[in-house]
Scaffold this motif. Structure first.
Motif, PDB file in Angstrom:
ATOM      1  N   GLY A   1       0.798  -1.220   0.000  1.00 46.80           N
ATOM      2  CA  GLY A   1       0.000   0.000   0.000  1.00 46.80           C
ATOM      3  C   GLY A   1       0.830   1.269   0.000  1.00 46.80           C
ATOM      4  N   ILE A   2       2.152   1.116  -0.046  1.00 45.33           N
ATOM      5  CA  ILE A   2       3.045   2.279  -0.036  1.00 45.33           C
ATOM      6  C   ILE A   2       3.786   2.342  -1.367  1.00 45.33           C
ATOM      7  CG2 ILE A   2       5.080   3.313   1.036  1.00 45.33           C
ATOM      8  CD1 ILE A   2       4.268   1.859   3.623  1.00 45.33           C
ATOM      9  N   PHE A   3       3.621   3.430  -2.067  1.00 46.02           N
ATOM     10  CA  PHE A   3       4.359   3.626  -3.307  1.00 46.02           C
ATOM     11  C   PHE A   3       4.378   5.112  -3.632  1.00 46.02           C
ATOM     12  CE2 PHE A   3       0.008   2.646  -4.389  1.00 46.02           C
ATOM     13  CZ  PHE A   3      -0.336   3.610  -5.329  1.00 46.02           C
ATOM     14  N   PRO A   4       5.389   5.559  -4.363  1.00 46.18           N
ATOM     15  CA  PRO A   4       5.476   6.986  -4.688  1.00 46.18           C
ATOM     16  C   PRO A   4       4.444   7.371  -5.750  1.00 46.18           C
ATOM     17  CG  PRO A   4       7.251   5.794  -5.739  1.00 46.18           C
ATOM     18  CD  PRO A   4       6.517   4.799  -4.874  1.00 46.18           C
ATOM     19  N   TYR A   5       3.892   8.524  -5.578  1.00 47.42           N
ATOM     20  CA  TYR A   5       2.976   9.061  -6.570  1.00 47.42           C
ATOM     21  C   TYR A   5       3.819   9.838  -7.579  1.00 47.42           C
ATOM     22  CZ  TYR A   5      -0.694  11.678  -8.816  1.00 47.42           C
ATOM     23  OH  TYR A   5      -1.543  12.226  -9.755  1.00 47.42           O
ATOM     24  N   VAL A   6       3.722   9.445  -8.827  1.00 40.99           N
ATOM     25  CA  VAL A   6       4.471  10.113  -9.881  1.00 40.99           C
ATOM     26  C   VAL A   6       3.467  10.829 -10.776  1.00 40.99           C
ATOM     27  CG1 VAL A   6       6.086   9.837 -11.796  1.00 40.99           C
ATOM     28  CG2 VAL A   6       6.234   8.329  -9.797  1.00 40.99           C
ATOM     29  N   PRO A   7       3.464  12.153 -10.729  1.00 38.42           N
ATOM     30  CA  PRO A   7       2.495  12.893 -11.568  1.00 38.42           C
ATOM     31  C   PRO A   7       2.755  12.652 -13.051  1.00 38.42           C
ATOM     32  CG  PRO A   7       3.902  14.401 -10.294  1.00 38.42           C
ATOM     33  CD  PRO A   7       4.326  13.010  -9.972  1.00 38.42           C
ATOM     34  N   GLN A   8       1.673  12.658 -13.793  1.00 38.15           N
ATOM     35  CA  GLN A   8       1.767  12.511 -15.246  1.00 38.15           C
ATOM     36  C   GLN A   8       2.321  13.801 -15.840  1.00 38.15           C
ATOM     37  OE1 GLN A   8       1.075   9.557 -16.767  1.00 38.15           O
ATOM     38  NE2 GLN A   8       0.732   8.808 -14.696  1.00 38.15           N
ATOM     39  N   MET A   9       3.229  13.661 -16.717  1.00 37.59           N
ATOM     40  CA  MET A   9       3.826  14.843 -17.373  1.00 37.59           C
ATOM     41  C   MET A   9       3.186  15.076 -18.703  1.00 37.59           C
ATOM     42  SD  MET A   9       6.272  16.194 -15.645  1.00 37.59           S
ATOM     43  CE  MET A   9       7.067  15.836 -14.129  1.00 37.59           C
TER      44      MET A   9
END
Length: 130
Positions: A122-130
């Motif tokens: 349940g833990i992962f980095p949020y990577v915004p869409q570019m």
């Protein structure tokens, strides 16, 4: 059915339990929360934790979830780890708790493994869409 005991700083456990139960529409396990306040007497809290665990253990054991490893709540939970039919998992978070609540019929060992995988997955980095 395995009982569930959540031991955390202040009201973290209560908030997690209320949120998970609201998300699922119920709490499918027998569960208790033990809030550990800053001015608590740790030995008294160990006694209270043992009482709650005994009440929750209907023969299938008790899974204890606690927050930060090495903290007072974790140390209290750790004292229960030596008790027969009790397993402790540190690092409780909402994904872990929901995973546990989704598998109420598992054995204690299987439920502890689900807790660990649920918390970790349940833990992962949020990577915004570019």
């Amino acid at each position: 059915m395995v009982g569930l005991l959540i031991i955390t700083h202040n009201q973290i456990g209560t908030a997690l339990m209320e949120t998970a139960a609201h998300t699922l529409g119920m709490c499918p396990l027998m569960a208790e929360v033990l809030p550990v306040l800053a001015d608590c007497e740790p030995e008294a809290m160990v006694g209270k934790a043992r009482q709650l665990a005994a009440r929750l253990n209907k023969g299938d054991g008790v899974l204890v979830l606690t927050d930060m490893y090495g903290s007072t709540p974790s140390n209290i939970a750790g004292r229960l780890a030596d008790d027969r039919g009790t397993m402790v998992v540190c690092g409780v978070n909402l994904p872990m708790l929901i995973r546990v609540m989704n598998y109420p019929s598992l054995s204690l060992a299987e439920l502890a493994a689900k807790a660990e995988s649920g918390g970790r997955d349940g833990i992962f980095p949020y990577v915004p869409q570019m």
